[in-house]
Scaffold this motif. Structure first.
Motif, PDB file in Angstrom:
ATOM      1  N   PHE A 170       0.823  -1.213   0.000  1.00  0.00           N
ATOM      2  CA  PHE A 170       0.000   0.000   0.000  1.00  0.00           C
ATOM      3  C   PHE A 170       0.857   1.263   0.000  1.00  0.00           C
ATOM      4  CE2 PHE A 170      -4.052  -2.162   1.919  1.00  0.00           C
ATOM      5  CZ  PHE A 170      -4.179  -2.909   0.752  1.00  0.00           C
ATOM      6  N   LYS A 173      -9.896   0.992  -5.375  1.00  0.00           N
ATOM      7  CA  LYS A 173     -10.671  -0.243  -5.503  1.00  0.00           C
ATOM      8  C   LYS A 173      -9.848  -1.444  -5.057  1.00  0.00           C
ATOM      9  CE  LYS A 173     -13.574   1.388  -9.288  1.00  0.00           C
ATOM     10  NZ  LYS A 173     -13.982   1.216 -10.703  1.00  0.00           N
ATOM     11  N   ASP A 174     -10.473  -2.331  -4.292  1.00  0.00           N
ATOM     12  CA  ASP A 174      -9.820  -3.578  -3.909  1.00  0.00           C
ATOM     13  C   ASP A 174      -9.630  -4.452  -5.151  1.00  0.00           C
ATOM     14  OD1 ASP A 174      -9.617  -5.272  -0.969  1.00  0.00           O
ATOM     15  OD2 ASP A 174      -9.538  -6.421  -2.836  1.00  0.00           O
ATOM     16  N   ILE A 175      -8.472  -5.061  -5.247  1.00  0.00           N
ATOM     17  CA  ILE A 175      -8.145  -5.857  -6.446  1.00  0.00           C
ATOM     18  C   ILE A 175      -8.953  -7.153  -6.512  1.00  0.00           C
ATOM     19  CG2 ILE A 175      -6.217  -7.227  -5.511  1.00  0.00           C
ATOM     20  CD1 ILE A 175      -4.632  -6.386  -8.044  1.00  0.00           C
ATOM     21  N   LYS A 180     -14.886  -8.222  -2.514  1.00  0.00           N
ATOM     22  CA  LYS A 180     -15.756  -9.148  -1.777  1.00  0.00           C
ATOM     23  C   LYS A 180     -17.188  -8.647  -1.728  1.00  0.00           C
ATOM     24  CE  LYS A 180     -11.533 -10.459  -0.327  1.00  0.00           C
ATOM     25  NZ  LYS A 180     -10.313  -9.701  -0.691  1.00  0.00           N
ATOM     26  N   ASN A 236      -9.875  -5.412   9.612  1.00  0.00           N
ATOM     27  CA  ASN A 236      -9.241  -6.586  10.199  1.00  0.00           C
ATOM     28  C   ASN A 236      -7.996  -6.122  10.948  1.00  0.00           C
ATOM     29  OD1 ASN A 236     -11.121  -8.264   8.879  1.00  0.00           O
ATOM     30  ND2 ASN A 236      -9.892  -8.218   7.020  1.00  0.00           N
ATOM     31  N   GLY A 270      -7.731 -11.980   9.947  1.00  0.00           N
ATOM     32  CA  GLY A 270      -7.773 -11.967   8.485  1.00  0.00           C
ATOM     33  C   GLY A 270      -6.979 -10.849   7.838  1.00  0.00           C
ATOM     34  N   GLN A 271      -6.222 -10.069   8.632  1.00  0.00           N
ATOM     35  CA  GLN A 271      -5.421  -9.011   8.019  1.00  0.00           C
ATOM     36  C   GLN A 271      -4.260  -9.619   7.234  1.00  0.00           C
ATOM     37  OE1 GLN A 271      -3.899  -5.956  10.681  1.00  0.00           O
ATOM     38  NE2 GLN A 271      -3.094  -4.739   8.987  1.00  0.00           N
ATOM     39  N   LEU A 272      -4.191  -9.286   5.946  1.00  0.00           N
ATOM     40  CA  LEU A 272      -3.145  -9.796   5.062  1.00  0.00           C
ATOM     41  C   LEU A 272      -2.139  -8.720   4.691  1.00  0.00           C
ATOM     42  CD1 LEU A 272      -5.394 -11.926   2.658  1.00  0.00           C
ATOM     43  CD2 LEU A 272      -3.877 -12.775   4.464  1.00  0.00           C
ATOM     44  N   VAL A 273      -2.605  -7.481   4.608  1.00  0.00           N
ATOM     45  CA  VAL A 273      -1.724  -6.369   4.258  1.00  0.00           C
ATOM     46  C   VAL A 273      -1.526  -5.518   5.503  1.00  0.00           C
ATOM     47  CG1 VAL A 273      -1.415  -4.324   2.824  1.00  0.00           C
ATOM     48  CG2 VAL A 273      -2.499  -6.369   1.857  1.00  0.00           C
ATOM     49  N   HIS A 301      -5.872  -0.210   7.003  1.00  0.00           N
ATOM     50  CA  HIS A 301      -6.880   0.099   5.987  1.00  0.00           C
ATOM     51  C   HIS A 301      -8.271  -0.245   6.488  1.00  0.00           C
ATOM     52  CE1 HIS A 301      -5.452  -4.046   5.334  1.00  0.00           C
ATOM     53  NE2 HIS A 301      -6.694  -4.328   4.983  1.00  0.00           N
ATOM     54  N   HIS A 320     -12.027  -1.395   5.051  1.00  0.00           N
ATOM     55  CA  HIS A 320     -12.775  -1.908   3.911  1.00  0.00           C
ATOM     56  C   HIS A 320     -14.105  -1.162   3.845  1.00  0.00           C
ATOM     57  CE1 HIS A 320     -10.292  -5.604   3.247  1.00  0.00           C
ATOM     58  NE2 HIS A 320     -10.011  -5.410   4.523  1.00  0.00           N
TER      59      HIS A 320
HETATM   60  P1  5GP Z   1      -6.928  -7.472   4.681  1.00  0.00           P
HETATM   61  O1  5GP Z   1      -7.188  -8.948   4.544  1.00  0.00           O
HETATM   62  O2  5GP Z   1      -5.466  -7.178   4.983  1.00  0.00           O
HETATM   63  O3  5GP Z   1      -7.857  -6.788   5.633  1.00  0.00           O
HETATM   64  O4  5GP Z   1      -7.260  -6.836   3.268  1.00  0.00           O
HETATM   65  C1  5GP Z   1      -6.293  -6.628   2.283  1.00  0.00           C
HETATM   66  C2  5GP Z   1      -7.033  -6.340   1.000  1.00  0.00           C
HETATM   67  O5  5GP Z   1      -6.103  -5.799   0.074  1.00  0.00           O
HETATM   68  C3  5GP Z   1      -7.634  -7.578   0.343  1.00  0.00           C
HETATM   69  O6  5GP Z   1      -9.050  -7.393   0.223  1.00  0.00           O
HETATM   70  C4  5GP Z   1      -6.939  -7.666  -1.007  1.00  0.00           C
HETATM   71  O7  5GP Z   1      -7.806  -8.069  -2.052  1.00  0.00           O
HETATM   72  C5  5GP Z   1      -6.420  -6.248  -1.214  1.00  0.00           C
HETATM   73  N1  5GP Z   1      -5.203  -6.155  -1.985  1.00  0.00           N
HETATM   74  C6  5GP Z   1      -4.055  -6.876  -1.811  1.00  0.00           C
HETATM   75  N2  5GP Z   1      -3.116  -6.491  -2.678  1.00  0.00           N
HETATM   76  C7  5GP Z   1      -3.666  -5.492  -3.421  1.00  0.00           C
HETATM   77  C8  5GP Z   1      -3.162  -4.687  -4.499  1.00  0.00           C
HETATM   78  O8  5GP Z   1      -2.022  -4.794  -4.953  1.00  0.00           O
HETATM   79  N3  5GP Z   1      -4.015  -3.768  -5.016  1.00  0.00           N
HETATM   80  C9  5GP Z   1      -5.281  -3.595  -4.550  1.00  0.00           C
HETATM   81  N4  5GP Z   1      -6.044  -2.654  -5.123  1.00  0.00           N
HETATM   82  N5  5GP Z   1      -5.787  -4.341  -3.523  1.00  0.00           N
HETATM   83  C10 5GP Z   1      -4.979  -5.279  -2.977  1.00  0.00           C
END
Ligand code: 5GP
Ligand code: ZN
Length: 114
Positions: free
Chosen positions: A6, A29-31, A34, A86, A92-95, A99, A101
């Motif tokens: 990010f 926009k989320d890539i 959901k 998250n 469920g936080q991946l990034v 942020h 949602h």
């Molecule tokens: P988390 O699971 O961390 O709360 O949400 C991370 C979100 O980032 C996910 O919904 C995922 O689809 C989105 N995401 C991950 N990589 C990228 C990216 O490179 N670009 C965009 N626009 N969204 C991303």
């Protein structure tokens, strides 16, 4: 942070579809959406997760992030929407760049949370 996806989106070295921006916040926009509409609202400055943002910036930082989400919803005419965050991998936080949602666009409503 150089290895943060990010932060790279903020810097423009990774492309994104921006829907709202001001000096401190960015929404795009989320890539992998959901919901029919799925935006991510982020502070441009790096923080790992919402509790770190709260620790460093307190109520002002949390409130301004929420305000950025509301402004994003208004700027894009969402009407009704859901905000979710998250906090930590167990949730469920991946990034690990804070942020929110911002989810919307269901034809018949989103139903019950959870
Ligand atoms: P988390 O699971 O961390 O709360 O949400 C991370 C979100 O980032 C996910 O919904 C995922 O689809 C989105 N995401 C991950 N990589 C990228 C990216 O490179 N670009 C965009 N626009 N969204 C991303
Ligand atoms: Zn970052």
């Amino acid at each position: 942070m150089a290895d943060c996806i990010f932060c790279r989106i903020v810097a423009g070295t990774i492309p994104s579809n921006k829907v709202y921006e001001d000096e401190i916040y960015l929404a795009f926009k989320d890539i992998h959406p959901k919901a029919p509409v799925h935006y991510l609202v982020i502070p441009k400055a790096h923080s790992e997760r919402l509790d770190a943002l709260a620790r460093d910036g307190g109520a002002v930082a949390l409130g301004e992030l929420m305000l950025a989400a509301v402004r994003t919803a208004e700027a894009t005419n969402l009407g009704d929407y859901r905000l979710a965050v998250n906090v930590g991998s167990g949730a469920g936080q991946l990034v690990f760049h804070t942020h929110l949602h911002l989810l919307s666009g269901w034809r018949h409503g989103a139903g019950e949370v959870g």
